[in-house]
Design an enzyme around this catalytic site. Structure first.
Site, PDB file in Angstrom:
ATOM      1  N   ASP A 171      43.145  45.475  40.562  1.00 49.93           N
ATOM      2  CA  ASP A 171      43.135  44.052  40.895  1.00 49.93           C
ATOM      3  C   ASP A 171      43.089  43.325  39.550  1.00 49.93           C
ATOM      4  O   ASP A 171      42.083  42.729  39.169  1.00 49.93           O
ATOM      5  CB  ASP A 171      41.927  43.713  41.776  1.00 49.93           C
ATOM      6  CG  ASP A 171      42.119  42.389  42.493  1.00 49.93           C
ATOM      7  OD1 ASP A 171      43.063  41.669  42.134  1.00 49.93           O
ATOM      8  OD2 ASP A 171      41.325  42.074  43.393  1.00 49.93           O
ATOM      9  N   ASP A 176      40.160  38.936  35.766  1.00 48.88           N
ATOM     10  CA  ASP A 176      41.007  40.014  36.310  1.00 48.88           C
ATOM     11  C   ASP A 176      41.823  40.721  35.229  1.00 48.88           C
ATOM     12  O   ASP A 176      43.038  40.874  35.361  1.00 48.88           O
ATOM     13  CB  ASP A 176      41.975  39.462  37.374  1.00 48.88           C
ATOM     14  CG  ASP A 176      41.285  39.154  38.692  1.00 48.88           C
ATOM     15  OD1 ASP A 176      40.199  39.691  38.948  1.00 48.88           O
ATOM     16  OD2 ASP A 176      41.850  38.357  39.476  1.00 48.88           O
ATOM     17  N   ASP A 198      36.791  34.789  37.126  1.00 49.53           N
ATOM     18  CA  ASP A 198      37.381  36.085  37.452  1.00 49.53           C
ATOM     19  C   ASP A 198      38.671  36.247  36.646  1.00 49.53           C
ATOM     20  O   ASP A 198      39.745  35.885  37.112  1.00 49.53           O
ATOM     21  CB  ASP A 198      37.670  36.046  38.972  1.00 49.53           C
ATOM     22  CG  ASP A 198      37.875  37.407  39.591  1.00 49.53           C
ATOM     23  OD1 ASP A 198      37.558  38.410  38.939  1.00 49.53           O
ATOM     24  OD2 ASP A 198      38.335  37.458  40.742  1.00 49.53           O
ATOM     25  N   ASP A 256      51.838  38.418  50.318  1.00 47.62           N
ATOM     26  CA  ASP A 256      52.515  38.940  49.119  1.00 47.62           C
ATOM     27  C   ASP A 256      53.824  39.578  49.539  1.00 47.62           C
ATOM     28  O   ASP A 256      54.844  39.439  48.873  1.00 47.62           O
ATOM     29  CB  ASP A 256      51.734  40.073  48.427  1.00 47.62           C
ATOM     30  CG  ASP A 256      50.308  39.730  48.113  1.00 47.62           C
ATOM     31  OD1 ASP A 256      50.024  38.546  47.911  1.00 47.62           O
ATOM     32  OD2 ASP A 256      49.485  40.675  48.065  1.00 47.62           O
ATOM     33  N   ASP A 313      38.018  47.797  43.243  1.00 47.66           N
ATOM     34  CA  ASP A 313      39.034  46.917  42.668  1.00 47.66           C
ATOM     35  C   ASP A 313      38.823  46.988  41.169  1.00 47.66           C
ATOM     36  O   ASP A 313      37.872  46.408  40.617  1.00 47.66           O
ATOM     37  CB  ASP A 313      38.867  45.472  43.161  1.00 47.66           C
ATOM     38  CG  ASP A 313      39.596  45.223  44.481  1.00 47.66           C
ATOM     39  OD1 ASP A 313      39.907  46.200  45.183  1.00 47.66           O
ATOM     40  OD2 ASP A 313      39.848  44.041  44.805  1.00 47.66           O
ATOM     41  N   HIS A 365      33.846  40.984  39.877  1.00 45.22           N
ATOM     42  CA  HIS A 365      33.000  40.239  40.817  1.00 45.22           C
ATOM     43  C   HIS A 365      31.535  40.619  40.609  1.00 45.22           C
ATOM     44  O   HIS A 365      30.657  39.757  40.672  1.00 45.22           O
ATOM     45  CB  HIS A 365      33.406  40.523  42.265  1.00 45.22           C
ATOM     46  CG  HIS A 365      34.794  40.069  42.603  1.00 45.22           C
ATOM     47  ND1 HIS A 365      35.332  40.205  43.864  1.00 45.22           N
ATOM     48  CD2 HIS A 365      35.752  39.476  41.848  1.00 45.22           C
ATOM     49  CE1 HIS A 365      36.561  39.700  43.878  1.00 45.22           C
ATOM     50  NE2 HIS A 365      36.840  39.267  42.661  1.00 45.22           N
ATOM     51  N   HIS A 412      48.529  41.856  50.221  1.00 40.57           N
ATOM     52  CA  HIS A 412      48.180  40.849  51.225  1.00 40.57           C
ATOM     53  C   HIS A 412      49.432  40.617  52.075  1.00 40.57           C
ATOM     54  O   HIS A 412      50.551  40.697  51.551  1.00 40.57           O
ATOM     55  CB  HIS A 412      47.857  39.495  50.600  1.00 40.57           C
ATOM     56  CG  HIS A 412      46.702  39.455  49.662  1.00 40.57           C
ATOM     57  ND1 HIS A 412      46.797  39.796  48.347  1.00 40.57           N
ATOM     58  CD2 HIS A 412      45.420  39.064  49.849  1.00 40.57           C
ATOM     59  CE1 HIS A 412      45.629  39.635  47.756  1.00 40.57           C
ATOM     60  NE2 HIS A 412      44.760  39.187  48.640  1.00 40.57           N
ATOM     61  N   GLU A 430      34.799  42.990  50.537  1.00 41.96           N
ATOM     62  CA  GLU A 430      34.788  42.878  49.075  1.00 41.96           C
ATOM     63  C   GLU A 430      33.925  41.686  48.662  1.00 41.96           C
ATOM     64  O   GLU A 430      34.299  40.534  48.874  1.00 41.96           O
ATOM     65  CB  GLU A 430      36.234  42.677  48.596  1.00 41.96           C
ATOM     66  CG  GLU A 430      36.356  42.506  47.099  1.00 41.96           C
ATOM     67  CD  GLU A 430      37.817  42.311  46.661  1.00 41.96           C
ATOM     68  OE1 GLU A 430      38.731  42.816  47.333  1.00 41.96           O
ATOM     69  OE2 GLU A 430      38.014  41.636  45.639  1.00 41.96           O
ATOM     70  N   GLU A 450      34.456  45.194  43.289  1.00 43.19           N
ATOM     71  CA  GLU A 450      35.331  44.784  42.184  1.00 43.19           C
ATOM     72  C   GLU A 450      34.490  44.561  40.934  1.00 43.19           C
ATOM     73  O   GLU A 450      33.492  43.814  40.961  1.00 43.19           O
ATOM     74  CB  GLU A 450      36.093  43.510  42.556  1.00 43.19           C
ATOM     75  CG  GLU A 450      36.946  43.000  41.396  1.00 43.19           C
ATOM     76  CD  GLU A 450      37.996  41.985  41.812  1.00 43.19           C
ATOM     77  OE1 GLU A 450      38.528  42.100  42.933  1.00 43.19           O
ATOM     78  OE2 GLU A 450      38.279  41.083  41.022  1.00 43.19           O
TER      79      GLU A 450
HETATM   80  C1  XLS Z   1      40.015  37.741  44.381  1.00 36.39           C
HETATM   81  C2  XLS Z   1      39.992  39.034  45.061  1.00 36.39           C
HETATM   82  C3  XLS Z   1      41.268  39.384  45.813  1.00 36.39           C
HETATM   83  C4  XLS Z   1      40.977  40.505  46.768  1.00 36.39           C
HETATM   84  C5  XLS Z   1      41.986  40.671  47.848  1.00 36.39           C
HETATM   85  O1  XLS Z   1      39.166  37.454  43.551  1.00 36.39           O
HETATM   86  O2  XLS Z   1      39.674  40.013  44.125  1.00 36.39           O
HETATM   87  O3  XLS Z   1      42.299  39.695  44.943  1.00 36.39           O
HETATM   88  O4  XLS Z   1      40.840  41.717  46.111  1.00 36.39           O
HETATM   89  O5  XLS Z   1      42.115  39.553  48.625  1.00 36.39           O
HETATM   90 NI    NI Z   2      39.694  42.043  44.466  1.00 34.84          NI
HETATM   91 NI    NI Z   3      38.850  39.237  42.092  1.00 36.59          NI
END
Ligand code: XLS
Ligand code: NI
Ligand code: NI
Length: 436
Positions: free
Chosen positions: A339, A309, A307, A104, A296, A271, A101, A232, A268
């Site tokens: 991700d 992750d 989430d 980041d 992702d 998600h 991003h 996404e 993702e």
């Molecule tokens: C958040 C998203 C984020 C996107 C990029 O849940 O996964 O990380 O991939 O903004």
């Molecule tokens: Ni993501």
């Molecule tokens: Ni995410």
């Protein structure tokens, strides 16, 4: 370059019998699978935000990771060290791509002008690192969700003044991705959603997002950015109702607002599962529409509703996912970016290596299992036979639009009651698990 991870050497493939935790057991970059190297199938990428910016904070406690790249005297000094750590890590891991991003890579400044110049300065440095290391940019995106100005949304905000700020940020992020030769640009609608319809005009907000996307498409054309635009989906979090709920919702939105040809989808795993789907379901929705743009890579926790992750370590769903990817010809200019973040208790920088190695090995193993299922052919053959009626006679002619309700009724009367055949789910699941 070995400043931040001095004890780590390049991670090598050692095979499945290796007991070295800093070696790949399945990911063998140059191994050929169905005419392509593993590296080219996967196109792995490291995510700047989780791997280098994550502090381990959670709603109940502050950050716990003491990273050596966070010691600089100013935000820009920290950003420079973080970038050095990023390229050192990726080179040692042996991954071809990274993604980030805007915020980041470059800290928010005191003024808009300073934020813009911070990003330009760091993009110039990233360009040099990319050249030196050969690491490439898979995608970049703008963080349109962290700053307090986006509390009521970015492009969907009730105030066009906020949307102007969001436009400024995306414009500069697109300049960055163009400058760095990025292959894709991602839109994740972090705050594009709502909490209650009592204060929200959904019709306007969706129209605003669409108008905003049209400006993005126009700007990309203007500056000659030829990478792929990706949306996404996510069903909720941070907002209760995110507009880009899942892949099918995104495809419908693109069609409704005349954006279909300009975007693909970034799926993702976590998600998809939050939306109540399986990972492979959302992949299939995109793949059958020719819209699978990127993955992702992560996984959720079936007992938790957010989430999480996590790095993917569960081979069964990854095999099912790679089956879809392989059967539908891959992800185009996209790849597999992690991700994913290490757990809060995984305190050391070496844990970042273990996490990525496990994720890469899981996908490599999934790829091999999926390819062996395809080569072996039983599942494909079973599916084909199940639909064989549609390839001939009245089934085929119905699909060609040559039948009517009356002519189909005549067929039913002629043939009588149909006999149902077993779907053989358990037998097919056994084939899948033996391939793993
Ligand atoms: C958040 C998203 C984020 C996107 C990029 O849940 O996964 O990380 O991939 O903004
Ligand atoms: Ni993501
Ligand atoms: Ni995410």
């Amino acid at each position: 370059m070995s400043e931040f991870f001095p004890d780590i050497k390049k991670i090598e493939f050692e095979g499945k019998d290796s007991r070295n935790p800093l070696a790949f057991k399945y990911y063998d970059a140059k191994r050929m699978v169905a005419g392509k190297t593993m590296e080219d199938h996967m196109r792995f990428a490291v995510a700047y935000w989780h791997t280098f910016k994550s502090t381990g904070s959670d709603p109940f406690g502050a950050g716990v990771f003491d990273r050596p790249w966070n010691k600089g005297a100013t935000p820009m000094a920290i950003a420079e060290d973080t970038m050095a750590a990023n390229f050192e890590f990726i080179t040692k891991l042996g991954v071809p791509y990274y993604c980030f991003h805007d915020r980041d890579m470059a800290p928010e400044g005191e003024t808009f002008a300073e934020s813009i110049s911070n990003l330009e300065t760091l993009v110039a440095k990233a360009k040099v690192y990319q050249k030196e290391t050969g690491v490439k940019l898979l995608w970049a995106t703008a963080n349109l969700f962290s700053h307090p100005r986006y509390v009521h949304g970015a492009a969907s905000n009730p105030d066009p003044h906020v949307v102007a700020c969001c436009a400024m940020q995306v414009r500069r992020a697109l300049d960055a991705v163009k400058e760095l030769g990025g292959e894709n640009y991602v839109f994740w609608g972090g705050r594009e959603g709502y909490e209650t319809l009592l204060n929200t005009e959904m019709k306007r907000e969706r129209e605003q997002i669409a108008a905003f996307f049209h400006m993005c498409v126009d700007y990309a054309k203007k500056i000659g950015f030829t990478g792929q635009f990706l949306i996404e989906p996510k069903p909720h979090e941070p907002t209760k109702h995110q507009y880009d709920f899942d892949a099918a919702t995104v495809l419908g939105f693109l069609r409704e607002f005349d954006l279909y040809d300009d975007f693909k989808v970034n799926v993702e795993a976590n998600h998809a599962t939050l939306a109540g789907h399986t990972f492979e379901h959302d992949l299939m929705v995109c793949a059958t529409a020719g819209k699978l743009g990127n993955i992702d890579a992560n996984m959720g926790d079936p007992t938790l509703g957010w989430d999480t992750d996590q790095f993917p370590t569960d081979i069964n769903p990854i095999t099912r996912a790679m089956l879809v990817v392989l059967e539908y010809g891959g992800m185009g200019t996209g790849g597999l970016n992690f991700d994913a973040k290490v757990r809060r208790g995984s305190l050391d920088t070496i844990d970042l290596f273990y996490a990525h190695i496990g994720g890469m090995d899981t996908f490599a193993r999934g790829l091999l299992a999926a390819q062996s299922i395809i080569d072996e052919g039983q599942i494909t053959e079973f599916r084909q036979n199940r639909y064989v009626g549609w390839d001939k006679d009245f089934g085929k002619s119905m699909l060609e639009g040559k039948q009517t309700l009356e002519s189909m009724e005549a067929k039913a009367l002629e043939l009588g009651e149909p006999k149902a055949e077993s779907g053989r789910q358990e037998m097919l699941e056994n084939i899948l698990i033996s391939a793993i």
